[in-house]
Design an enzyme around this catalytic site. Structure first.
Site, mmCIF file in Angstrom:
data_model
loop_
_atom_site.group_PDB
_atom_site.id
_atom_site.type_symbol
_atom_site.label_atom_id
_atom_site.label_comp_id
_atom_site.label_asym_id
_atom_site.label_seq_id
_atom_site.Cartn_x
_atom_site.Cartn_y
_atom_site.Cartn_z
ATOM 1 N N SER A 65 -5.698 -4.912 2.691
ATOM 2 C CA SER A 65 -4.903 -3.727 2.372
ATOM 3 C C SER A 65 -3.706 -4.187 1.555
ATOM 4 O O SER A 65 -3.535 -5.380 1.307
ATOM 5 C CB SER A 65 -4.418 -3.060 3.669
ATOM 6 O OG SER A 65 -3.541 -3.937 4.355
ATOM 7 N N LYS A 66 -2.865 -3.236 1.163
ATOM 8 C CA LYS A 66 -1.726 -3.608 0.313
ATOM 9 C C LYS A 66 -0.817 -4.624 0.974
ATOM 10 O O LYS A 66 -0.256 -5.496 0.331
ATOM 11 C CB LYS A 66 -0.937 -2.359 -0.085
ATOM 12 C CG LYS A 66 -1.614 -1.612 -1.215
ATOM 13 C CD LYS A 66 -0.739 -0.540 -1.797
ATOM 14 C CE LYS A 66 -1.469 0.115 -2.968
ATOM 15 N NZ LYS A 66 -0.853 1.361 -3.364
ATOM 16 N N ARG A 67 -0.688 -4.541 2.307
ATOM 17 C CA ARG A 67 0.215 -5.493 2.972
ATOM 18 C C ARG A 67 -0.348 -6.915 2.922
ATOM 19 O O ARG A 67 0.371 -7.886 3.059
ATOM 20 C CB ARG A 67 0.496 -5.071 4.415
ATOM 21 C CG ARG A 67 -0.672 -5.205 5.355
ATOM 22 C CD ARG A 67 -0.404 -4.565 6.707
ATOM 23 N NE ARG A 67 -1.608 -4.476 7.501
ATOM 24 C CZ ARG A 67 -2.041 -5.430 8.296
ATOM 25 N NH1 ARG A 67 -1.377 -6.565 8.390
ATOM 26 N NH2 ARG A 67 -3.142 -5.273 9.000
ATOM 27 N N HIS A 68 -1.665 -7.037 2.724
ATOM 28 C CA HIS A 68 -2.286 -8.359 2.632
ATOM 29 C C HIS A 68 -2.253 -8.917 1.213
ATOM 30 O O HIS A 68 -2.492 -10.083 1.002
ATOM 31 C CB HIS A 68 -3.770 -8.268 3.026
ATOM 32 C CG HIS A 68 -4.018 -7.946 4.460
ATOM 33 N ND1 HIS A 68 -4.604 -6.764 4.842
ATOM 34 C CD2 HIS A 68 -3.788 -8.654 5.589
ATOM 35 C CE1 HIS A 68 -4.720 -6.762 6.164
ATOM 36 N NE2 HIS A 68 -4.231 -7.879 6.636
#
Length: 473
Positions: free
Chosen positions: A242-245
């Site tokens: 996801s974006k946080r990754h």
């Protein structure tokens, strides 16, 4: 293998070129280059509502920045809709497709019944063998594939191995919608066939599509390309990316200060391995790449590993190449750092001269620019908190005592300034750090910087003496 290898990268222009797409493009590019073949680029823009020119531009820019060139012109799927319709009509004519007049209400009822009975949601084939003369008036039909109902559909996958589907579990998929527009499934098959694609390499989220597409190939009497479905990329914690990754666009990695060569090297090792080797030149990647070495489990994206690899590439890069890479990101990074775009010739020369010292510590171009702060800082410098701590009264007195010795230097180099500072330290019974640390703080406004005598050489005599006088007050 002959030079007849043709791969393709086929993104949908509904957003940026994300990191998973970039890896798919890289694997296709490497496979084509490895076997002296061609990689084609097809923009799958059949979703007219979500496809945008901005996304197309971002994909093409991202590919170019990564150094992944394609062969021939970009192919736009939507422009080929007439050809897709022609294939659907050919399937109708051969009896391998039929017109389906099921209404939206019928399809909804079918889905709800399947859900209530805990069955998979499949079309029940109600128009498969009915005579079109029974068609209700005013209903525009879709065209469906007359899929085999017995036996198996098999894909010998280059990564997943032999994958088998029972045909009774696959329904008659729609080839042409009621408005005459082709579906993705049909368009992909026709385009891959017409483009002469011999090897499809894509994410394993397309594995079920492979069964559907294989049935369309068989119905059209065409030979299907070889398939290889690569595992998706997960975050370092094993969850779906996801974006946080780090599920960002390739343009974001550029603006975060990563070098395209480092990102390419990092991406090739996400799911593919070659012994214990971690660092690959492009030539080494091309020579070693094969499908057999791609694992079946998801790769894990790790920012720390990418940073370390990027630092390695920065240290190994030519100084002029790094300045050119900074040019690329200056429109994003420059204004906040008070650097005009484009870079002035004098700053370019100074930055190039300072690069040997700057690049030893930086892991990204952002860190590189931040550590070059001292080159562009306006006088008088405002030291940060750590630098202030090094510039107490005693330190300022030492700098004032050192100043005449530096003013006396006619030849100003890293070696001569170091000689003068060492002589001062020895004469005054000081360790070198007791004078070098406040000297660094006075010249750069920071407690850390490239080697201080390199800093002095890059800044030059007049700028150094001016900054010292500013701080001595």
């Amino acid at each position: 293998m002959s030079s007849a290898v043709v791969t393709r990268f086929a993104p949908s222009p509904t957003g940026y070129l994300h990191i998973g797409g970039a890896r798919t493009a890289l694997f296709n590019w490497l496979y084509a280059r490895r076997f002296g073949g061609r990689m084609l680029l097809r923009i799958e823009d059949t979703d007219r509502e979500r496809s945008t020119q901005g996304a197309i531009d971002a994909i093409l820019d991202g590919m170019r920045w990564l150094g992944l060139d394609w062969d021939g012109d970009v192919i736009y799927q939507y422009a080929r809709a007439a050809r897709h319709r022609e294939a659907a009509e050919a399937l109708l004519a051969s009896g391998n497709a039929y017109r389906c007049y099921a209404t939206p209400e019928e399809l909804t009822a079918m889905r709800e019944a399947a859900r209530a009975e805990g069955r998979p949601l499949r079309y029940d084939g109600r128009w498969r063998d009915r005579d079109p003369s029974e068609a209700p008036s005013g209903v525009k039909p879709v065209i469906r594939l007359r899929a085999p109902t017995a036996g198996e559909t098999v894909v010998e996958d280059g990564v997943q191995g032999r994958v088998v589907w029972q045909n009774k579990d696959l329904d008659d998929l729609v080839l042409l919608r009621s408005d005459g527009n082709p579906t993705y499934m049909l368009a992909v098959v026709v385009d891959d066939h017409d483009m002469g694609v011999t090897q499809v390499i894509r994410g394993d989220d397309h594995l079920t599509n492979a069964a559907r597409q294989r049935q369309i190939y068989d119905a059209l009497g065409w030979e299907a390309p070889a398939m290889a479905h690569i595992p998706l990329i997960h975050g370092a914690d094993g969850a779906k990316l996801s974006k946080r990754h780090g599920a960002l666009g390739v343009d974001a990695y550029r603006d975060l200060g990563y070098l395209p060569s480092a990102l390419r090297n990092y991406l090739v090792r996400l799911g593919w391995s070659h012994g214990d080797q971690e660092v690959f030149s492009t030539e080494e990647m091309v020579a070693a790449f094969d499908l057999k070495a791609i694992g079946r489990s998801p790769a894990r994206f790790d920012f720390a590993k990418l940073e370390n690899l990027n630092g390695l590439y920065i240290r190994g890069a030519a100084d002029a190449d790094l300045v050119a890479a900074i040019d690329d990101v200056l429109p994003v990074l420059g204004p906040a750092r008070g650097i005009a775009v484009p870079m002035s010739p004098s700053l370019r020369a100074t930055l190039t001269a300072a690069m040997p010292g700057l690049k030893e510590r930086a892991k990204t171009l952002v860190e590189l620019l931040d550590s070059a702060y001292y080159l562009t800082a306006a006088r008088p410098l405002v030291p940060d908190e750590k630098a202030k701590g090094l510039l107490g009264d005693e330190a300022r007195d030492r700098l004032a005592t050192l100043l005449p010795g530096l003013e006396a230097l006619s030849d100003w180099t890293a070696a001569t300034t170091e000689g003068a500072v060492r002589h001062f330290a020895e004469t005054n019974g000081l360790k070198l750090g007791q004078i070098a640390q406040p000297l660094r703080a006075a010249l750069t406004g920071r407690a850390t910087s490239p080697p201080v005598f390199d800093v002095m050489a890059v800044l030059g005599r007049e700028e150094c003496l001016g900054r010292l006088r500013d701080q001595i007050g």
